[in-house]
Motif scaffolding. Structure first.
Motif, mmCIF file in Angstrom:
data_model
loop_
_atom_site.group_PDB
_atom_site.id
_atom_site.type_symbol
_atom_site.label_atom_id
_atom_site.label_comp_id
_atom_site.label_asym_id
_atom_site.label_seq_id
_atom_site.Cartn_x
_atom_site.Cartn_y
_atom_site.Cartn_z
ATOM 1 N N ASP A 169 0.967 -1.178 -0.007
ATOM 2 C CA ASP A 169 -0.003 -0.055 0.211
ATOM 3 C C ASP A 169 0.889 1.360 -0.093
ATOM 4 O O ASP A 169 1.366 1.479 1.116
ATOM 5 N N PRO A 170 0.925 1.782 -1.269
ATOM 6 C CA PRO A 170 1.823 3.126 -1.022
ATOM 7 C C PRO A 170 1.493 4.168 -0.101
ATOM 8 O O PRO A 170 2.207 4.852 0.089
ATOM 9 N N ALA B 4 -0.010 4.009 2.568
ATOM 10 C CA ALA B 4 0.489 3.879 3.921
ATOM 11 C C ALA B 4 2.153 3.747 3.966
ATOM 12 O O ALA B 4 2.462 3.996 5.324
ATOM 13 N N SER B 5 2.654 3.804 3.128
ATOM 14 C CA SER B 5 4.181 3.460 3.076
ATOM 15 C C SER B 5 4.805 4.819 2.556
ATOM 16 O O SER B 5 6.133 4.993 3.232
ATOM 17 N N LEU B 6 4.120 5.721 2.203
ATOM 18 C CA LEU B 6 4.716 7.067 1.738
ATOM 19 C C LEU B 6 4.414 8.095 2.849
ATOM 20 O O LEU B 6 3.117 8.266 3.063
ATOM 21 N N ASN B 7 5.182 9.046 3.187
ATOM 22 C CA ASN B 7 4.836 10.031 4.064
ATOM 23 C C ASN B 7 4.100 11.273 3.389
ATOM 24 O O ASN B 7 4.496 11.690 2.310
ATOM 25 N N PRO B 8 2.848 11.419 3.761
ATOM 26 C CA PRO B 8 1.794 12.407 2.811
ATOM 27 C C PRO B 8 2.457 13.703 2.886
ATOM 28 O O PRO B 8 1.915 14.742 1.982
ATOM 29 N N SER B 9 3.106 14.134 3.915
ATOM 30 C CA SER B 9 3.483 15.424 3.938
ATOM 31 C C SER B 9 4.965 15.897 3.375
ATOM 32 O O SER B 9 5.379 16.857 3.519
ATOM 33 N N MET B 10 5.495 15.016 2.789
ATOM 34 C CA MET B 10 6.908 14.885 2.080
ATOM 35 C C MET B 10 6.561 14.864 0.510
ATOM 36 O O MET B 10 6.057 14.012 0.127
ATOM 37 N N ARG B 11 7.426 15.590 -0.179
ATOM 38 C CA ARG B 11 7.599 15.437 -1.443
ATOM 39 C C ARG B 11 8.033 14.286 -2.042
ATOM 40 O O ARG B 11 9.203 13.603 -1.330
ATOM 41 N N ARG C 39 2.258 6.198 -7.585
ATOM 42 C CA ARG C 39 2.689 6.106 -6.420
ATOM 43 C C ARG C 39 3.498 4.493 -6.205
ATOM 44 O O ARG C 39 4.713 4.631 -5.256
ATOM 45 N N GLN C 40 2.866 3.648 -6.738
ATOM 46 C CA GLN C 40 3.876 2.494 -6.511
ATOM 47 C C GLN C 40 5.170 2.417 -7.373
ATOM 48 O O GLN C 40 5.882 1.683 -6.813
ATOM 49 N N ARG C 41 5.140 3.317 -8.200
ATOM 50 C CA ARG C 41 6.514 3.395 -9.060
ATOM 51 C C ARG C 41 7.382 4.084 -8.050
ATOM 52 O O ARG C 41 8.712 3.779 -8.124
ATOM 53 N N VAL C 42 7.052 5.046 -7.420
ATOM 54 C CA VAL C 42 7.958 5.881 -6.185
ATOM 55 C C VAL C 42 8.332 4.744 -5.240
ATOM 56 O O VAL C 42 9.666 4.609 -5.019
ATOM 57 N N LEU C 43 7.454 3.752 -4.759
ATOM 58 C CA LEU C 43 8.084 2.678 -3.963
ATOM 59 C C LEU C 43 9.166 1.898 -4.613
ATOM 60 O O LEU C 43 10.053 1.400 -4.120
ATOM 61 N N ILE C 44 9.007 1.496 -5.914
ATOM 62 C CA ILE C 44 10.110 0.680 -6.473
ATOM 63 C C ILE C 44 11.243 1.560 -6.726
ATOM 64 O O ILE C 44 12.374 1.000 -6.675
ATOM 65 N N ALA C 45 11.124 2.926 -6.766
ATOM 66 C CA ALA C 45 12.469 3.818 -6.943
ATOM 67 C C ALA C 45 12.850 4.016 -5.830
ATOM 68 O O ALA C 45 14.334 3.850 -5.730
ATOM 69 N N ILE D 144 11.943 -7.981 -2.710
ATOM 70 C CA ILE D 144 10.661 -8.645 -2.178
ATOM 71 C C ILE D 144 9.527 -7.821 -2.592
ATOM 72 O O ILE D 144 9.407 -6.719 -2.149
ATOM 73 N N ALA D 145 8.398 -8.357 -3.472
ATOM 74 C CA ALA D 145 7.432 -7.555 -3.717
ATOM 75 C C ALA D 145 6.272 -8.062 -3.032
ATOM 76 O O ALA D 145 5.912 -9.334 -3.441
ATOM 77 N N ASP D 146 5.638 -7.453 -1.971
ATOM 78 C CA ASP D 146 4.522 -8.030 -1.298
ATOM 79 C C ASP D 146 3.175 -7.222 -1.863
ATOM 80 O O ASP D 146 2.664 -6.187 -1.616
ATOM 81 N N GLU D 147 2.438 -8.050 -2.651
ATOM 82 C CA GLU D 147 1.147 -7.688 -3.461
ATOM 83 C C GLU D 147 1.322 -6.221 -3.951
ATOM 84 O O GLU D 147 0.447 -5.285 -3.664
ATOM 85 N N PRO D 148 2.442 -5.774 -4.483
ATOM 86 C CA PRO D 148 2.538 -4.608 -5.162
ATOM 87 C C PRO D 148 1.558 -4.155 -6.344
ATOM 88 O O PRO D 148 1.503 -2.807 -6.423
ATOM 89 N N THR D 149 0.585 -4.899 -6.572
ATOM 90 C CA THR D 149 -0.329 -4.353 -7.649
ATOM 91 C C THR D 149 -1.664 -4.771 -7.412
ATOM 92 O O THR D 149 -2.649 -4.662 -8.303
ATOM 93 N N SER D 150 -1.938 -5.182 -6.251
ATOM 94 C CA SER D 150 -3.356 -5.895 -5.655
ATOM 95 C C SER D 150 -4.644 -4.741 -5.919
ATOM 96 O O SER D 150 -5.519 -5.258 -6.110
ATOM 97 N N ALA D 151 -4.103 -3.488 -5.737
ATOM 98 C CA ALA D 151 -5.179 -2.630 -5.752
ATOM 99 C C ALA D 151 -5.302 -1.633 -7.238
ATOM 100 O O ALA D 151 -5.947 -0.672 -7.056
#
Length: 539
Positions: A95-96, A98-105, A157-163, A174-181
Motif C-alpha cells: 500500500d503506497p 500507507a508507506s509514503l509520507n503524505p507531508s513530504m514530496r 505511487r507504486q513506481r515511487v516505492l519501486i524507485a 521482495i514485492a509484497d502484493e505490489p499491484t493488488s489494488a
C-alpha cells in the motif's frame, strides 16, 4: 553449496505463542523469479518478516535457517540487518499511501533512502533521485519529484516505492502484493517494468501475491502456502495447469476467469429479458456531467462527460474501467455524497437531488454502499452488533427487540455466527469484515447495493465466497447491485450487464457475455488483453 543461492530458507519455523510457520524450505537463484501464493493467513507475509528480521510483536524464528548469499540471517544483529535491508534485500510494500509520507514530496522520500545509504552530496542526490524515478518509469521526473503522494495516481505511487527500493542497488527484491489494488492496465505496466528491471539488473525477485494469474504469468516458480506449510511447488504451468494438492486445486477452481457465468436460469436459457430491455429499471442516469474545479489555478477536471446508463431491478450492473475513469464518481453521486454538475439520476424513479427531508430519507434507504476496505469503513471501537444495527438506529426502524431480531436475521443471511456479535472488527478476518459490511448495508432493506471494489483486496477463496454470497442474496432478496470494479474476471463471474468507462465517458455497454466475448471498443479489447494469466486460468 549455499553460496550459489541468493536466498536459502530451510526448516523455517516461526512462533508467537505457538508455531505458525512450519518447516518452510525454498531457494532463490540469481535472476530467478519466485512466487509465494496462498490465501490470507497462509504464512506468506510471516515468511517475508522472518527473512527481513521484521516479525511483529512476540514473533520469533524458533528453528530453521535463512541465508542470504551464504550468510545466516537468523540471529544476525540489528545493525547487520539494517545494512542488508535496502542495500542487498529491498522491499516493495503493498500500500503506497500507507508507506509514503503524505507531508513530504516524493523526491525527498527517495532522497531519504539515498542519505541512509551514505550519499550526502546534494547535487549528486538530486541527480540520482531523477535517475531512479526514470528507472521506475515515472515521466518528467525533474518536475514530478516535487509532487506530493496525493498528486500521483495509484500506479505512479507504486513506481515511487519501486524507485525507493532501487535506491540501495539491491540484488534481491521482495514485492509484497505490489499491484493488488491497481486496475489491469496499470498493473500490467508496473509488472512489465518490474520484470524489465529484474532482467536488466540481474536481480532476483520474491513475489508475494494472492493473484494466481499474476503468479503464473510473471514468475518461474510457484510455492503454494497453506496454514504455514508449503503444500506444493513447481513451474506455473505445472502448479496451475495440473495442481496436485487439494488446497491448490481449490485455489485454482476459485480463481475468477473470463468465462462468463450465468447468474440465473433465465440467462442460462438465453431468455432475452436477461440481456436487457423489458425488466424494471431500478437506476436511471441521464447525460451526467461532473466537473471539479482546481483551487487557485482556474483549471477544471471533467470527471464525467455525458454519462447515461440504466440498471435493471434484481440484476448486477458492473461499471468497469481504469483508475480515473469516473466509476467511483458515479457511485458517489448515486449515494448523494457528491452533486452532479448537470444531468439527472433517478433511483427508484426519484431524483437523487431531492430537497425535501422525507425524500432524502427514502433515497438513503433505497441505496446502500459496500466499500472496498471493510476495515476502514467499520468503526474499530464498535461491536459487530452495533455496526450492523446502526442503520436501524439512524432510520428509527423498529423497537429494541425488533432491531435485535433483524440483526440476528441478517447475520444468518450473510452466513455468520451470532457468536461474533460482541467482537470488534480487529478480531475478524478480511472476509468476515466484508460480510459484516454487507450485513450493515442489507439491514435497512435497500433496493440497490452499490459495491465499490468490494472484493479487490480479498484473496481468491474469500473473494469467491463473497461473490457467491452476493449472488445468493440477489436471488433470495431480489436486490439490485451496481458493482464498481476494475477486475474483468470478476465481472464475467458476477454481472448481468456491463458498462465500460474511459476518461469519464462510456465507450461500450451491453450484456456481459456480449461485452466479454465480443468486445467492440478497442479500449475494452485492451482491458481484456491485460488480464493476467488468461492462458493458464481461463479454461
Amino acid at each position: 553449496m549455499s553460496q550459489e543461492f541468493v536466498l536459502e530458507v530451510s526448516g523455517l519455523e516461526v512462533s508467537y505463542e505457538s508455531p505458525v510457520l512450519h518447516d518452510v524450505n525454498f531457494t532463490l537463484e540469481p535472476g530467478e523469479r519466485l512466487a509465494l501464493v496462498g490465501q490470507s493467513g497462509s504464512g506468506k507475509s510471516t515468511s517475508i518478516g522472518a527473512i527481513l528480521g521484521l516479525l511483529p510483536g512476540a514473533g520469533r524464528v524458533s528453528s530453521g535457517s535463512v541465508k542470504y548469499r551464504g550468510e545466516e540471517l537468523v540471529g544476525a544483529s540489528r545493525q547487520r540487518m539494517q545494512v542488508l535491508r535496502g542495500r542487498s534485500i529491498a522491499l516493495v510494500p503493498q500500500d503506497p499511501m500507507a508507506s509514503l509520507n503524505p507531508s513530504m514530496r516524493v523526491g525527498e522520500q527517495i532522497a531519504d533512502a539515498l542519505h541512509t545509504y551514505g550519499m550526502s552530496n546534494s547535487s549528486e542526490v538530486t541527480k540520482r533521485v531523477i535517475e531512479l524515478m526514470t528507472d521506475a518509469g515515472i515521466p518528467d521526473p525533474e518536475n514530478r519529484r516535487r509532487s506530493y503522494p496525493h498528486e500521483f495516481s495509484g500506479g505512479m505511487r507504486q513506481r515511487v516505492l519501486i524507485a525507493i527500493a532501487l535506491a540501495g542497488d539491491p540484488d534481491l527484491i521482495i514485492a509484497d502484493e505490489p499491484t493488488s489494488a491497481l486496475d489491469v492496465t496499470v498493473q500490467k505496466q508496473i509488472l512489465d517494468h518490474l520484470q524489465e528491471l529484474v532482467t536488466e539488473r540481474g536481480m532476483s525477485l520474491l513475489f508475494v501475491t494472492h493473484d494466481l494469474g499474476v503468479a503464473g504469468e510473471r514468475t518461474d516458480t510457484i510455492l503454494v502456502m497453506h496454514d504455514g506449510h508449503v503444500v506444493e511447488r513447481g513451474a506455473p504451468e505445472q502448479v496451475l495447469g495440473n495442481p496436485q494438492h487439494e488446497y491448490t486445486q481449490s485455489l485454482v477452481n476459485a480463481a475468477p476467469n473470463l468465462v462468463v457465468k450465468s447468474t440465473d436460469d433465465k440467462a442460462a436459457a438465453g431468455d432475452p429479458d436477461s440481456a436487457g430491455g423489458s425488466a424494471d429499471i431500478v437506476l436511471e442516469i441521464n447525460d451526467l456531467h461532473k466537473v471539479y474545479k482546481l483551487r487557485g489555478r482556474g483549471r477544471e477536471v471533467h470527471a464525467l462527460r455525458g454519462v447515461s446508463l440504466t440498471a435493471r431491478r434484481g440484476k448486477t450492473t458492473a461499471v468497469i474501467g481504469e483508475s480515473g475513469s469516473g466509476k467511483s464518481t458515479i457511485a458517489k453521486i448515486v449515494l448523494g455524497l457528491e452533486k452532479a454538475t448537470s444531468g439527472e439520476v433517478l433511483a427508484g424513479g426519484r431524483n437523487v437531488d431531492a430537497t425535501s427531508r422525507s425524500e432524502r430519507s427514502i433515497l438513503r434507504r433505497f441505496s446502500q454502499p459496500v466499500f472496498q476496505d471493510p476495515f476502514s469503513s467499520l468503526n474499530p471501537m464498535w461491536s459487530v452488533e452495533r455496526i450492523i444495527r446502526e442503520p436501524l438506529d439512524v432510520f428509527k426502524i423498529g423497537n429494541r427487540a425488533e432491531r435485535s431480531k433483524k440483526v440476528s436475521d441478517v447475520l444468518d443471511q450473510v452466513a455468520l455466527s451470532k457468536t461474533m456479535l460482541e467482537r470488534r472488527p480487529s478480531e475478524l478476518s478480511g472476509g468476515q469484515r466484508q460480510r459484516i459490511a454487507i450485513a450493515r448495508a442489507l439491514i435497512s432493506e435497500p433496493e440497490l447495493l452499490i459495491c465499490d471494489e468490494a472484493v479487490s483486496a480479498l484473496d481468491v477463496l474469500v473473494q469467491e465466497q463473497i461473490l457467491d454470497l452476493l449472488r445468493n442474496l440477489q436471488n433470495d432478496l431480489d436486490v439490485s447491485c451496481l458493482f464498481i470494479t476494475h477486475d474483468l474476471a470478476v465481472v464475467a463471474n458476477l454481472a448481468d450487464d456491463v458498462v465500460v468507462m474511459k476518461s469519464g465517458e462510456i465507450v461500450e455497454s451491453g450484456a456481459t457475455q456480449d461485452v466479454i466475448e465480443r468486445p467492440q471498443a478497442e479500449y475494452t479489447q485492451r482491458l481484456l488483453a491485460a488480464v493476467p494469466g488468461s492462458g493458464l486460468l481461463n479454461v
